[in-house]
Scaffold this motif. Structure first.
Motif, mmCIF file in Angstrom:
data_model
loop_
_atom_site.group_PDB
_atom_site.id
_atom_site.type_symbol
_atom_site.label_atom_id
_atom_site.label_comp_id
_atom_site.label_asym_id
_atom_site.label_seq_id
_atom_site.Cartn_x
_atom_site.Cartn_y
_atom_site.Cartn_z
ATOM 1 N N GLU A 44 18.189 82.728 19.509
ATOM 2 C CA GLU A 44 19.218 81.796 19.960
ATOM 3 C C GLU A 44 20.377 82.551 20.612
ATOM 4 O O GLU A 44 20.719 83.661 20.199
ATOM 5 N N ALA A 45 20.969 81.903 21.611
ATOM 6 C CA ALA A 45 22.136 82.503 22.270
ATOM 7 C C ALA A 45 23.298 82.629 21.297
ATOM 8 O O ALA A 45 24.051 83.612 21.318
ATOM 9 N N LEU A 46 23.461 81.631 20.418
ATOM 10 C CA LEU A 46 24.500 81.652 19.390
ATOM 11 C C LEU A 46 23.819 81.566 18.021
ATOM 12 O O LEU A 46 23.131 80.583 17.730
ATOM 13 N N PRO A 47 23.985 82.558 17.167
ATOM 14 C CA PRO A 47 23.257 82.615 15.895
ATOM 15 C C PRO A 47 23.571 81.483 14.929
ATOM 16 O O PRO A 47 22.753 81.151 14.078
ATOM 17 N N ASN A 48 24.730 80.874 15.045
ATOM 18 C CA ASN A 48 25.115 79.806 14.119
ATOM 19 C C ASN A 48 24.963 78.412 14.721
ATOM 20 O O ASN A 48 25.523 77.445 14.213
ATOM 21 N N LYS A 49 24.198 78.329 15.796
ATOM 22 C CA LYS A 49 23.991 77.048 16.455
ATOM 23 C C LYS A 49 22.502 76.834 16.701
ATOM 24 O O LYS A 49 21.793 77.761 17.093
ATOM 25 N N GLU A 50 22.034 75.613 16.478
ATOM 26 C CA GLU A 50 20.630 75.305 16.734
ATOM 27 C C GLU A 50 20.405 75.218 18.234
ATOM 28 O O GLU A 50 20.902 74.313 18.897
ATOM 29 N N ASP A 51 19.677 76.167 18.764
ATOM 30 C CA ASP A 51 19.428 76.218 20.200
ATOM 31 C C ASP A 51 18.082 76.897 20.429
ATOM 32 O O ASP A 51 17.991 78.117 20.540
ATOM 33 N N LEU A 52 17.024 76.099 20.523
ATOM 34 C CA LEU A 52 15.678 76.643 20.645
ATOM 35 C C LEU A 52 15.376 77.144 22.048
ATOM 36 O O LEU A 52 14.441 77.914 22.238
ATOM 37 N N GLY A 53 16.155 76.701 23.038
ATOM 38 C CA GLY A 53 15.890 77.108 24.404
ATOM 39 C C GLY A 53 14.645 76.441 24.971
ATOM 40 O O GLY A 53 13.998 75.609 24.329
ATOM 41 N N ASN A 54 14.315 76.801 26.193
ATOM 42 C CA ASN A 54 13.106 76.323 26.866
ATOM 43 C C ASN A 54 13.005 74.792 26.874
ATOM 44 O O ASN A 54 11.908 74.232 26.799
ATOM 45 N N ASP A 55 14.152 74.119 26.900
ATOM 46 C CA ASP A 55 14.237 72.651 27.026
ATOM 47 C C ASP A 55 13.722 71.879 25.812
ATOM 48 O O ASP A 55 13.407 70.690 25.919
ATOM 49 N N TRP A 56 13.660 72.518 24.664
ATOM 50 C CA TRP A 56 13.310 71.788 23.447
ATOM 51 C C TRP A 56 14.468 70.892 23.022
ATOM 52 O O TRP A 56 15.635 71.259 23.152
ATOM 53 N N VAL A 57 14.137 69.727 22.488
ATOM 54 C CA VAL A 57 15.134 68.780 21.983
ATOM 55 C C VAL A 57 14.829 68.495 20.516
ATOM 56 O O VAL A 57 13.668 68.273 20.148
ATOM 57 N N THR A 58 15.852 68.504 19.664
ATOM 58 C CA THR A 58 15.663 68.166 18.253
ATOM 59 C C THR A 58 16.516 66.945 17.900
ATOM 60 O O THR A 58 17.394 66.543 18.653
ATOM 61 N N ASN A 59 16.246 66.387 16.727
ATOM 62 C CA ASN A 59 17.048 65.243 16.263
ATOM 63 C C ASN A 59 18.079 65.657 15.223
ATOM 64 O O ASN A 59 18.647 64.818 14.528
ATOM 65 N N THR A 60 18.334 66.952 15.102
ATOM 66 C CA THR A 60 19.209 67.469 14.051
ATOM 67 C C THR A 60 20.611 66.869 14.090
ATOM 68 O O THR A 60 21.151 66.438 13.065
ATOM 69 N N LYS A 61 21.210 66.834 15.258
ATOM 70 C CA LYS A 61 22.581 66.336 15.356
ATOM 71 C C LYS A 61 22.702 64.901 14.852
ATOM 72 O O LYS A 61 23.702 64.520 14.225
ATOM 73 N N ARG A 62 21.661 64.116 15.071
ATOM 74 C CA ARG A 62 21.695 62.701 14.687
ATOM 75 C C ARG A 62 21.469 62.487 13.198
ATOM 76 O O ARG A 62 21.961 61.527 12.620
ATOM 77 N N ILE A 63 20.738 63.400 12.542
ATOM 78 C CA ILE A 63 20.317 63.108 11.166
ATOM 79 C C ILE A 63 20.916 64.010 10.095
ATOM 80 O O ILE A 63 20.845 63.686 8.905
ATOM 81 N N SER A 64 21.516 65.142 10.457
ATOM 82 C CA SER A 64 21.906 66.076 9.393
ATOM 83 C C SER A 64 23.250 66.756 9.606
ATOM 84 O O SER A 64 23.464 67.876 9.131
ATOM 85 N N GLU A 65 24.132 66.104 10.341
ATOM 86 C CA GLU A 65 25.504 66.622 10.486
ATOM 87 C C GLU A 65 25.542 68.050 11.046
ATOM 88 O O GLU A 65 26.301 68.895 10.604
#
Length: 249
Positions: A44-65
């Motif tokens: 990840e570009a930032l170690p404390n941020k969820e960032d998978l790169g390569n255009d992946w999208v997750t639902n983390t922001k919506r479900i787990s603060e």
């Protein structure tokens, strides 16, 4: 059953299974077009941020603060469900095909296993465009036709109804849209999987051996637009994802 008949039955099953194992590789060599590939060999570009790169999208922001749930670790992805999550974790990527093969390495750690989902968000007949799922658990391979079953808007409407007649209609609508094949997959160990989508039938191969198959009408959905991993348990780990189309123009 005498010994000769037992031997014959064993050979028929054994040769049939081996023939299916060989068929996937042959199919990809003859008709396979690679739609998407990711080996996750990055950080990840930032170690404390969820960032998978390569255009992946997750639902983390919506479900787990914003608690990190999909993390690049040792050139793999570890998918962990937070205690604060209100829904299962998913990470998705566009990878359209009609008939095709999904291949990946995976590792499961608990009884809830790992889901391999197909979504078409342009399809308005089901919630979120859910089409189908194959889920691998330690004890079985689960097939779900979400398009015709659980996520079908009519099925969801009938489920909310208090009318006994609607409940009966719902059971009829859902019949045959779910299936479980008993199959042992060890936890805490890496496995490889190939999932073949061919019209109304899905076939699953684990560690290069045929494991299970199921047929349901919704599996033939013409545009399998998006692929997603999903986790509802403690965690799972994935690597080396390939999505193939076997449709020729």
């Amino acid at each position: 059953m005498n010994f000769k008949l037992q031997l014959l039955a064993f050979l028929i099953v054994h040769l049939s299974v081996n023939a299916q194992d060989i068929a996937v590789d042959k199919l990809l060599k003859e008709k396979g077009t690679l739609v998407f590939y990711d080996d996750f060999n990055r950080t990840e570009a930032l170690p404390n941020k969820e960032d998978l790169g390569n255009d992946w999208v997750t639902n983390t922001k919506r479900i787990s603060e914003d608690i990190i749930q999909c993390d690049l670790i040792d050139n793999t992805v570890v998918i962990s469900m937070s205690d604060k999550a209100k829904h299962g974790v998913s990470m998705r990527h566009e990878a359209p095909f009609k008939n095709g093969v999904i291949q990946s390495k995976f590792r499961i750690f608990d009884k809830k296993g790992l889901g391999f989902n197909i979504i078409d968000r342009n399809y308005e007949g089901s919630s979120f465009g859910h089409i189908c799922q194959v889920k691998i658990t330690p004890s079985g391979i689960h097939f779900r036709d979400g398009k015709m079953g659980q996520f079908n808007w009519e099925a969801m409407r009938l489920k909310k109804s208090k009318d006994p007649k609607d409940k009966a209609k719902m059971k009829t609508l859902l019949k045959g849209t779910k299936h479980v094949t008993k199959y042992e997959t060890s936890i805490n160990e890496w496995h490889n999987i190939s999932i073949l989508y061919l019209d109304e039938t899905i076939k699953v191969f684990i560690d290069d051996r045929f494991a299970a198959e199921y047929t349901s009408k919704g599996f033939a959905h013409p545009t399998k637009q998006t692929f997603a991993f999903s986790v509802w348990g403690k965690k799972a780990q994935v690597d080396d994802l390939k999505v193939w189309s076997i449709d020729k123009n």
